[in-house]
Scaffold this motif. Structure first.
Motif, PDB file in Angstrom:
ATOM      1  N   GLU A  94       0.888  -1.266  -0.017  1.00  0.00           N
ATOM      2  CA  GLU A  94       0.202  -0.034   0.123  1.00  0.00           C
ATOM      3  C   GLU A  94       1.043   1.100  -0.123  1.00  0.00           C
ATOM      4  O   GLU A  94       1.816   1.342   0.845  1.00  0.00           O
ATOM      5  N   VAL A  95       0.763   2.037  -0.926  1.00  0.00           N
ATOM      6  CA  VAL A  95       1.417   3.319  -1.093  1.00  0.00           C
ATOM      7  C   VAL A  95       0.788   4.515  -0.295  1.00  0.00           C
ATOM      8  O   VAL A  95      -0.298   4.635  -0.700  1.00  0.00           O
ATOM      9  N   LEU A  96       1.540   5.158   0.561  1.00  0.00           N
ATOM     10  CA  LEU A  96       0.842   6.171   1.461  1.00  0.00           C
ATOM     11  C   LEU A  96       1.329   7.593   0.723  1.00  0.00           C
ATOM     12  O   LEU A  96       0.407   8.429   1.122  1.00  0.00           O
ATOM     13  N   THR A  97       2.448   7.511   0.363  1.00  0.00           N
ATOM     14  CA  THR A  97       2.730   9.193   0.058  1.00  0.00           C
ATOM     15  C   THR A  97       3.513   9.069  -1.358  1.00  0.00           C
ATOM     16  O   THR A  97       3.796   7.849  -1.812  1.00  0.00           O
ATOM     17  N   GLU A  98       3.465  10.184  -2.060  1.00  0.00           N
ATOM     18  CA  GLU A  98       3.919  10.086  -3.488  1.00  0.00           C
ATOM     19  C   GLU A  98       5.575  10.252  -3.371  1.00  0.00           C
ATOM     20  O   GLU A  98       6.258  10.610  -2.333  1.00  0.00           O
ATOM     21  N   PRO A  99       6.346  10.141  -4.250  1.00  0.00           N
ATOM     22  CA  PRO A  99       7.690   9.931  -4.179  1.00  0.00           C
ATOM     23  C   PRO A  99       8.350  11.454  -3.988  1.00  0.00           C
ATOM     24  O   PRO A  99       7.771  12.459  -4.320  1.00  0.00           O
ATOM     25  N   GLY A 133       0.970  -4.292   8.007  1.00  0.00           N
ATOM     26  CA  GLY A 133       0.925  -3.545   9.321  1.00  0.00           C
ATOM     27  C   GLY A 133       2.014  -2.693   9.537  1.00  0.00           C
ATOM     28  O   GLY A 133       2.211  -1.756  10.551  1.00  0.00           O
ATOM     29  N   THR A 134       3.322  -2.929   8.823  1.00  0.00           N
ATOM     30  CA  THR A 134       4.508  -2.358   8.911  1.00  0.00           C
ATOM     31  C   THR A 134       4.722  -1.094   7.854  1.00  0.00           C
ATOM     32  O   THR A 134       4.365  -1.139   6.767  1.00  0.00           O
ATOM     33  N   ILE A 135       4.849   0.314   8.547  1.00  0.00           N
ATOM     34  CA  ILE A 135       5.359   1.358   7.700  1.00  0.00           C
ATOM     35  C   ILE A 135       6.497   1.675   7.462  1.00  0.00           C
ATOM     36  O   ILE A 135       7.261   1.687   8.644  1.00  0.00           O
ATOM     37  N   GLY A 136       7.006   2.027   6.206  1.00  0.00           N
ATOM     38  CA  GLY A 136       8.537   2.217   5.965  1.00  0.00           C
ATOM     39  C   GLY A 136       8.673   3.158   4.720  1.00  0.00           C
ATOM     40  O   GLY A 136       7.766   3.311   3.762  1.00  0.00           O
TER      41      GLY A 136
END
Length: 479
Positions: A449-454, A466-469
């Motif tokens: 799941e992509v949360l932010t743009e590059p 469940g891990t964000i990085g």
């Protein structure tokens, strides 16, 4: 030797740099401090005169009180005579101290005020005339040198910037040659970019050398002008120190009259020897030491031509927008840049911004920019297996490493990043093993799941199990 006539010993003026622009201020400040020292010494002498006056009054009152008592109560004889002599000693001593008070005020304080008046012509708004003349002399001597030095420094910065851009263009060209998916037209653009930057390096180098030559040709004129003003400063300081020694001697003579006998006389004899040793030659030796540190005899690192070296790297602080004059790194991955990459073999990217293995254009590599999400220290280790740091087109088939795109090589943003949107699923195209704790692992074929743009360095924030990085944007494709 007292501290007031040994300005070279002050800790705040021991740093070298007389020839540097604006560093003549130590000499100007020394003259200003000399004025304060004259005022403070006059203040000290007046305080001593007040003490002598009070002591004189107390001795006189003491003498009158006990002389009256002896005259009224003691009969004539030996006891009265001796007693009167002891009482008379206090009266005589009061006269001696009163004479010292008069000499301190009428001689030392008056001579100090006259010296200040004759040698320091103070105006209401601009301070003493002598200080203004010295400061104006230094500024006039340094003005042409400063103009030429600033010009040389600008040319040097331009040359270093061109060297960084040429090196970045060479890295992109090497990566392009190793990628078979790049079109001929795209490869030509990378090659033209590199040739253009090579020409810019030669041009800026010639201008830098020319400006440096002009600066060094003016050096002898600059040294002569500065030495002339500095000589005037030394002469004024010698005159002031000689005056100080004279009033020290005068003060000592007056005080020695009080204690020219017994135990105290030995102390004053020692002081006299010290003062006799404080002659003009010793003052000149002190001034010579000053010159070695803050004058014409001080060491100077004159500007010389320094060839650009890619090994001279400057790790800038996070968020710094200043041009530090060197290559800005965020992570260093070592590679022999002289050996071209073997076709079909993955190569490690060597963008000089030293970011993570992410796509980086030649324009972006010339900026002093760090990934705003990366705050940890740089780690110097190689990811196994190495990945190619290139641009890539989303429509191209998957390879063992992200392919290179020739589109917009000078852009700090990649065209394929425009399709990314936040909170969208994406398919992983290549394996990626984290190099730092704030990154997540990728495996080819899985969904993330992509949360932010590059960002400007090509890094996205995503969530997996469940891990964000962080992860390289070029390693996934939005569904």
């Amino acid at each position: 030797m007292c501290a007031c006539c040994c300005p070279c010993m002050a800790a705040d003026v021991l740093s070298p740099g007389f020839w540097e622009i604006g560093h003549y201020k130590h000499n100007v400040r020394r003259i200003k401090d000399g004025i304060d020292q004259l005022d403070e010494y006059a203040k000290m002498v007046r305080e001593r005169a007040e003490i002598e006056a009070k002591y004189t009054k107390m001795l006189q009152q003491h003498s009158e009180k006990w002389r009256s008592y002896v005259d009224r109560t003691i009969p004539a004889g030996t006891v009265k005579t001796v007693w009167n002599d002891l009482v008379g000693e206090a009266s005589t001593l009061s006269k001696i101290h009163n004479n010292v008070k008069d000499q301190l005020v009428n001689t030392i304080v008056r001579e100090t005020a006259e010296y200040r008046k004759n040698n320091l012509h103070t105006s209401i708004l601009k301070g003493p005339k002598e200080i203004r003349e010295i400061e104006d002399g230094f500024e006039k001597a340094q003005k042409p040198w400063k103009k030429k030095y600033d010009k040389m420094d600008d040319k040097r910065k331009a040359y270093y910037s061109a060297c960084r851009q040429e090196k970045s263009a060479l890295v992109n060209l090497q990566n392009c040659q190793a990628d078979t998916s790049v079109s001929q037209d795209g490869a030509s653009k990378f090659r033209e970019r590199h040739e253009k930057m090579k020409e810019e390096v030669q041009k800026t180098k010639i201008e830098y050398e020319k400006a440096l030559t002009s600066l060094n040709e003016y050096r002898s004129v600059y040294e002569e002008a500065m030495a002339h003003v500095f000589k005037a400063c030394q002469e004024k300081e010698l005159q002031r120190c000689q005056f100080f020694i004279e009033i020290f001697k005068g003060t000592q003579q007056f005080l020695a009259d009080l204690v020219r006998n017994n135990q105290i006389s030995g102390l004053h004899q020692q002081l006299e020897q010290t003062l006799r040793g404080s002659d003009t030659e010793s003052l000149k030796r002190d001034l010579h030491q000053w010159s070695l540190v803050n004058g014409v005899e001080s060491h100077a690192d004159w500007p010389v031509f320094v060839e650009y070296s890619p090994e001279i790297r400057n790790i800038a602080a996070k968020g710094s927008g200043k041009d530090s004059g060197g290559v800005i790194l965020t992570r260093q991955i070592t590679k022999n840049e002289d050996i071209p990459a073997v076709p079909g073999t993955a190569t490690v990217g060597t963008n000089f911004d030293q970011g993570k293995t992410s796509p980086k254009s030649s324009s972006d590599s010339d900026t002093n920019t760090f990934d705003s999400r990366k705050t940890g220290p740089s780690k110097y280790k190689m990811q196994q297996p190495p990945q190619v740091v290139t641009n890539w087109d989303r429509g191209q088939p998957a390879h063992d490493s992200p392919p290179l795109s020739a589109a917009t090589p000078d852009s700090a943003k990649y065209g394929d990043f425009d399709d990314f949107q936040t909170s969208k699923p994406a398919t992983v195209l290549y394996d990626y093993n984290p190099l730092e704790g704030d990154e997540i692992q990728l495996r080819k074929g899985e969904t993330i799941e992509v949360l932010t743009e590059p960002d400007s360095l090509g890094w996205c924030t995503g969530r997996k199990n469940g891990t964000i990085g962080l992860f390289p944007a070029s390693y996934v494709q939005c569904v």
